[in-house]
Design a protein around this motif. Structure first.
Motif, PDB file in Angstrom:
ATOM      1  N   GLY A  94      10.074  10.248  18.909  1.00 16.43           N
ATOM      2  CA  GLY A  94      10.231  11.667  18.564  1.00 16.43           C
ATOM      3  C   GLY A  94      11.668  11.971  18.146  1.00 16.43           C
ATOM      4  N   GLY A 130      -7.501  12.069  13.504  1.00 18.78           N
ATOM      5  CA  GLY A 130      -6.348  12.467  14.305  1.00 18.78           C
ATOM      6  C   GLY A 130      -5.065  12.014  13.644  1.00 18.78           C
ATOM      7  N   PHE A 173      15.664  11.628  11.567  1.00 17.67           N
ATOM      8  CA  PHE A 173      15.313  11.384  10.161  1.00 17.67           C
ATOM      9  C   PHE A 173      15.243  12.719   9.413  1.00 17.67           C
ATOM     10  N   LEU A 197       1.302   4.491   5.798  1.00 18.55           N
ATOM     11  CA  LEU A 197       1.648   3.190   6.386  1.00 18.55           C
ATOM     12  C   LEU A 197       1.909   3.256   7.887  1.00 18.55           C
ATOM     13  N   ASP A 231      -4.248  12.764  20.950  1.00 21.36           N
ATOM     14  CA  ASP A 231      -3.516  11.559  21.364  1.00 21.36           C
ATOM     15  C   ASP A 231      -4.482  10.425  21.697  1.00 21.36           C
ATOM     16  N   ALA A 251      -0.496  13.196  13.838  1.00 21.07           N
ATOM     17  CA  ALA A 251       0.390  14.326  14.126  1.00 21.07           C
ATOM     18  C   ALA A 251       0.125  15.611  13.320  1.00 21.07           C
TER      19      ALA A 251
HETATM   20 CO1  B1M Z   1       7.481   8.118   8.875  1.00 18.55          CO
HETATM   21  N1  B1M Z   1       7.288  10.044   8.889  1.00 18.55           N
HETATM   22  N2  B1M Z   1       7.624   8.131   6.912  1.00 18.55           N
HETATM   23  N3  B1M Z   1       7.821   6.228   9.032  1.00 18.55           N
HETATM   24  N4  B1M Z   1       7.693   8.415  10.719  1.00 18.55           N
HETATM   25  C1  B1M Z   1       7.046  10.692  10.176  1.00 18.55           C
HETATM   26  C2  B1M Z   1       5.547  10.806  10.439  1.00 18.55           C
HETATM   27  C3  B1M Z   1       7.780  12.083   9.983  1.00 18.55           C
HETATM   28  C4  B1M Z   1       7.192  13.208  10.858  1.00 18.55           C
HETATM   29  C5  B1M Z   1       9.293  11.922  10.228  1.00 18.55           C
HETATM   30  C6  B1M Z   1      10.048  13.207  10.020  1.00 18.55           C
HETATM   31  O1  B1M Z   1      10.281  13.599   8.888  1.00 18.55           O
HETATM   32  N5  B1M Z   1      10.418  13.863  11.073  1.00 18.55           N
HETATM   33  C7  B1M Z   1       7.586  12.305   8.445  1.00 18.55           C
HETATM   34  C8  B1M Z   1       6.297  13.033   8.035  1.00 18.55           C
HETATM   35  C9  B1M Z   1       6.572  14.442   7.603  1.00 18.55           C
HETATM   36  C10 B1M Z   1       5.327  15.116   7.167  1.00 18.55           C
HETATM   37  O2  B1M Z   1       4.457  14.574   6.585  1.00 18.55           O
HETATM   38  N6  B1M Z   1       5.270  16.383   7.506  1.00 18.55           N
HETATM   39  C11 B1M Z   1       7.625  10.885   7.924  1.00 18.55           C
HETATM   40  C12 B1M Z   1       7.946  10.533   6.599  1.00 18.55           C
HETATM   41  C13 B1M Z   1       8.390  11.667   5.686  1.00 18.55           C
HETATM   42  C14 B1M Z   1       7.878   9.208   6.114  1.00 18.55           C
HETATM   43  C15 B1M Z   1       8.173   8.720   4.690  1.00 18.55           C
HETATM   44  C16 B1M Z   1       7.598   9.591   3.566  1.00 18.55           C
HETATM   45  C17 B1M Z   1       9.699   8.571   4.582  1.00 18.55           C
HETATM   46  C18 B1M Z   1      10.201   8.156   3.210  1.00 18.55           C
HETATM   47  O3  B1M Z   1       9.873   7.112   2.715  1.00 18.55           O
HETATM   48  N7  B1M Z   1      10.988   9.020   2.638  1.00 18.55           N
HETATM   49  C19 B1M Z   1       7.541   7.311   4.703  1.00 18.55           C
HETATM   50  C20 B1M Z   1       6.074   7.328   4.266  1.00 18.55           C
HETATM   51  C21 B1M Z   1       5.526   5.935   4.141  1.00 18.55           C
HETATM   52  C22 B1M Z   1       4.016   5.962   3.990  1.00 18.55           C
HETATM   53  O4  B1M Z   1       3.317   6.025   4.981  1.00 18.55           O
HETATM   54  N8  B1M Z   1       3.544   5.932   2.761  1.00 18.55           N
HETATM   55  C23 B1M Z   1       7.631   6.983   6.160  1.00 18.55           C
HETATM   56  C24 B1M Z   1       7.768   5.693   6.636  1.00 18.55           C
HETATM   57  C25 B1M Z   1       7.874   5.340   7.975  1.00 18.55           C
HETATM   58  C26 B1M Z   1       8.147   3.916   8.456  1.00 18.55           C
HETATM   59  C27 B1M Z   1       7.345   2.869   7.671  1.00 18.55           C
HETATM   60  C28 B1M Z   1       9.625   3.644   8.299  1.00 18.55           C
HETATM   61  C29 B1M Z   1       7.811   4.051   9.980  1.00 18.55           C
HETATM   62  C30 B1M Z   1       6.355   3.650  10.342  1.00 18.55           C
HETATM   63  C31 B1M Z   1       6.243   2.216  10.831  1.00 18.55           C
HETATM   64  C32 B1M Z   1       4.913   1.948  11.467  1.00 18.55           C
HETATM   65  O5  B1M Z   1       4.128   2.819  11.822  1.00 18.55           O
HETATM   66  N9  B1M Z   1       4.639   0.672  11.598  1.00 18.55           N
HETATM   67  C33 B1M Z   1       7.921   5.548  10.213  1.00 18.55           C
HETATM   68  C34 B1M Z   1       8.049   6.145  11.496  1.00 18.55           C
HETATM   69  C35 B1M Z   1       8.304   5.210  12.646  1.00 18.55           C
HETATM   70  C36 B1M Z   1       7.943   7.537  11.717  1.00 18.55           C
HETATM   71  C37 B1M Z   1       8.138   8.342  13.018  1.00 18.55           C
HETATM   72  C38 B1M Z   1       9.627   8.349  13.317  1.00 18.55           C
HETATM   73  C39 B1M Z   1       7.396   7.829  14.220  1.00 18.55           C
HETATM   74  C40 B1M Z   1       5.885   7.677  14.044  1.00 18.55           C
HETATM   75  C41 B1M Z   1       5.305   7.092  15.305  1.00 18.55           C
HETATM   76  O6  B1M Z   1       5.010   5.916  15.360  1.00 18.55           O
HETATM   77  N10 B1M Z   1       5.214   7.905  16.380  1.00 18.55           N
HETATM   78  C42 B1M Z   1       7.563   9.755  12.614  1.00 18.55           C
HETATM   79  C43 B1M Z   1       8.217  10.903  13.351  1.00 18.55           C
HETATM   80  C44 B1M Z   1       7.439  11.314  14.585  1.00 18.55           C
HETATM   81  O7  B1M Z   1       6.321  10.956  14.804  1.00 18.55           O
HETATM   82  N11 B1M Z   1       8.041  12.146  15.366  1.00 18.55           N
HETATM   83  C45 B1M Z   1       7.551   9.691  11.139  1.00 18.55           C
HETATM   84  C46 B1M Z   1       4.776   7.467  17.696  1.00 18.55           C
HETATM   85  C47 B1M Z   1       3.239   7.453  17.755  1.00 18.55           C
HETATM   86  C48 B1M Z   1       2.784   7.019  19.146  1.00 18.55           C
HETATM   87  O8  B1M Z   1       2.795   8.776  17.543  1.00 18.55           O
HETATM   88  O9  B1M Z   1       1.859   8.219  15.279  1.00 18.55           O
HETATM   89  O10 B1M Z   1       1.891  10.606  16.138  1.00 18.55           O
HETATM   90  P1  B1M Z   1       1.762   9.173  16.399  1.00 18.55           P
HETATM   91  O11 B1M Z   1       0.328   8.889  17.064  1.00 18.55           O
HETATM   92  C49 B1M Z   1      -0.183   9.667  18.137  1.00 18.55           C
HETATM   93  C50 B1M Z   1      -0.969  10.917  17.683  1.00 18.55           C
HETATM   94  O12 B1M Z   1      -0.611  11.390  16.396  1.00 18.55           O
HETATM   95  C51 B1M Z   1      -2.396  10.507  17.833  1.00 18.55           C
HETATM   96  O13 B1M Z   1      -2.378   9.572  18.898  1.00 18.55           O
HETATM   97  C52 B1M Z   1      -1.215   8.778  18.804  1.00 18.55           C
HETATM   98  C53 B1M Z   1      -0.833   8.251  20.157  1.00 18.55           C
HETATM   99  O14 B1M Z   1      -0.820   9.243  21.141  1.00 18.55           O
HETATM  100  N12 B1M Z   1      -3.144   9.891  16.742  1.00 18.55           N
HETATM  101  C54 B1M Z   1      -4.493   9.986  16.724  1.00 18.55           C
HETATM  102  C55 B1M Z   1      -2.737   9.127  15.705  1.00 18.55           C
HETATM  103  N13 B1M Z   1      -3.791   8.742  14.993  1.00 18.55           N
HETATM  104  C56 B1M Z   1      -4.885   9.233  15.609  1.00 18.55           C
HETATM  105  C57 B1M Z   1      -6.246   9.102  15.303  1.00 18.55           C
HETATM  106  C58 B1M Z   1      -7.178   9.747  16.153  1.00 18.55           C
HETATM  107  C59 B1M Z   1      -6.756  10.485  17.247  1.00 18.55           C
HETATM  108  C60 B1M Z   1      -5.415  10.614  17.551  1.00 18.55           C
HETATM  109  O15 B1M Z   1      -8.487   9.692  15.957  1.00 18.55           O
HETATM  110  C61 B1M Z   1      -8.993   8.910  14.917  1.00 18.55           C
END
Ligand code: B1M
Length: 209
Positions: free
Chosen positions: A45, A176, A51, A99, A196, A178
């Motif tokens: 987070g 699901g 970022f 991704l 989640d 975020a």
């Molecule tokens: Co990206 N990214 N990212 N990123 N990244 C976010 C998501 C972002 C919020 C960061 C930010 O700006 N604060 C933002 C999105 C903004 C938006 O859309 N509003 C963002 C962006 C902009 C981008 C790029 C566009 C950046 C760029 O290139 N300029 C790019 C896009 C690439 C692409 O996908 N085409 C990009 C790239 C990347 C990396 C590749 C560098 C890397 C991902 C690596 C990987 O996953 N192997 C990355 C990362 C790490 C993040 C953050 C920092 C962390 C994501 C994460 O893993 N969280 C993220 C910021 C954030 O989340 N605060 C961000 C931890 C994880 C446990 O949580 O994934 O939410 P989460 O999953 C939760 C729930 O969402 C839910 O349960 C999970 C566990 O409790 N859940 C489900 C998820 N899927 C579910 C399905 C379900 C139910 C629940 O049912 C089917």
């Protein structure tokens, strides 16, 4: 600094070599797997916030993600119970153009531990690949689609629509990630939503009951 704070800080710092050991130490010191996971999620987070404010860039996000994935590997046996695979098959993937896989992998792990056989299609999954996987695998009961970007929410919608219009039956679709809300899930015709990984496993079981 407590061990959980250390785990959070080193995930934030992307210390892939340090995180697994710290996770193990936290568990050995009596921290619950859920607390350790929450510490890592909090770290991610902070990475996301940094970022957003331009303090860090994509490479730093990537190493943090790798560090978290290494930590999750250590945590996995402690989070997931012994699945019996008797509830059917769950096809899961992150939708096209997206991704992000950490959240999807956690959901997959929890659904597996709830008793499903999981077929993980990975990330950036084209719509047709979801449909083909439903056809090609036995006893598919749940299709789980993850999306982390506001820009890939339309892909989530297209995926659900294609699955629903495929003529295939016998399963429920859940979504699901975020940016996804219960309202959006309902609007695009998904059968279920959860915020989640833990609640995703509960929802999957509810949907097949
Ligand atoms: Co990206 N990214 N990212 N990123 N990244 C976010 C998501 C972002 C919020 C960061 C930010 O700006 N604060 C933002 C999105 C903004 C938006 O859309 N509003 C963002 C962006 C902009 C981008 C790029 C566009 C950046 C760029 O290139 N300029 C790019 C896009 C690439 C692409 O996908 N085409 C990009 C790239 C990347 C990396 C590749 C560098 C890397 C991902 C690596 C990987 O996953 N192997 C990355 C990362 C790490 C993040 C953050 C920092 C962390 C994501 C994460 O893993 N969280 C993220 C910021 C954030 O989340 N605060 C961000 C931890 C994880 C446990 O949580 O994934 O939410 P989460 O999953 C939760 C729930 O969402 C839910 O349960 C999970 C566990 O409790 N859940 C489900 C998820 N899927 C579910 C399905 C379900 C139910 C629940 O049912 C089917």
């Amino acid at each position: 600094m407590s061990k959980l704070q250390e785990v959070k800080a080193q995930v934030e710092a992307g210390k892939t070599k340090l995180v697994p050991g710290l996770v193990q130490e936290a568990l050995s010191e009596g921290c619950s797997a859920t607390d350790v996971l929450n510490a890592m999620v909090e770290g991610m987070g902070v990475v996301g916030e940094k970022f957003s404010t331009g303090e860090i860039f994509v490479p730093e996000m990537l190493v943090a993600a790798k560090a978290m994935a290494k930590g999750v590997e250590v945590l996995k046996p402690h989070l997931a119970g012994a699945g019996t695979s008797s509830l059917g098959t769950c096809v899961i993937g992150t939708v096209a153009g997206d991704l992000h896989d950490i959240g999807k992998n956690l959901v997959s792990m929890m659904i597996e531990s709830a008793g499903f056989n999981v077929v993980d299609l990975g990330v950036d999954v084209p719509v047709q690949k979801f449909v083909d996987a439903i056809k090609e695998n036995d006893n598919v009961k749940i299709v789980a689609c993850s999306g982390l970007l506001t820009t890939t929410m339309p892909a989530l919608k297209e995926t659900v629509a294609a699955i629903k219009n495929s003529g295939l039956t016998g399963f429920r679709v859940m979504v699901g990630g975020a940016p996804v809300t219960p309202e959006y899930a309902a609007e695009i015709g998904a059968d279920g939503y959860s915020p989640d990984a833990g609640s995703a496993a509960i929802k999957a079981k509810e949907l097949v009951a």
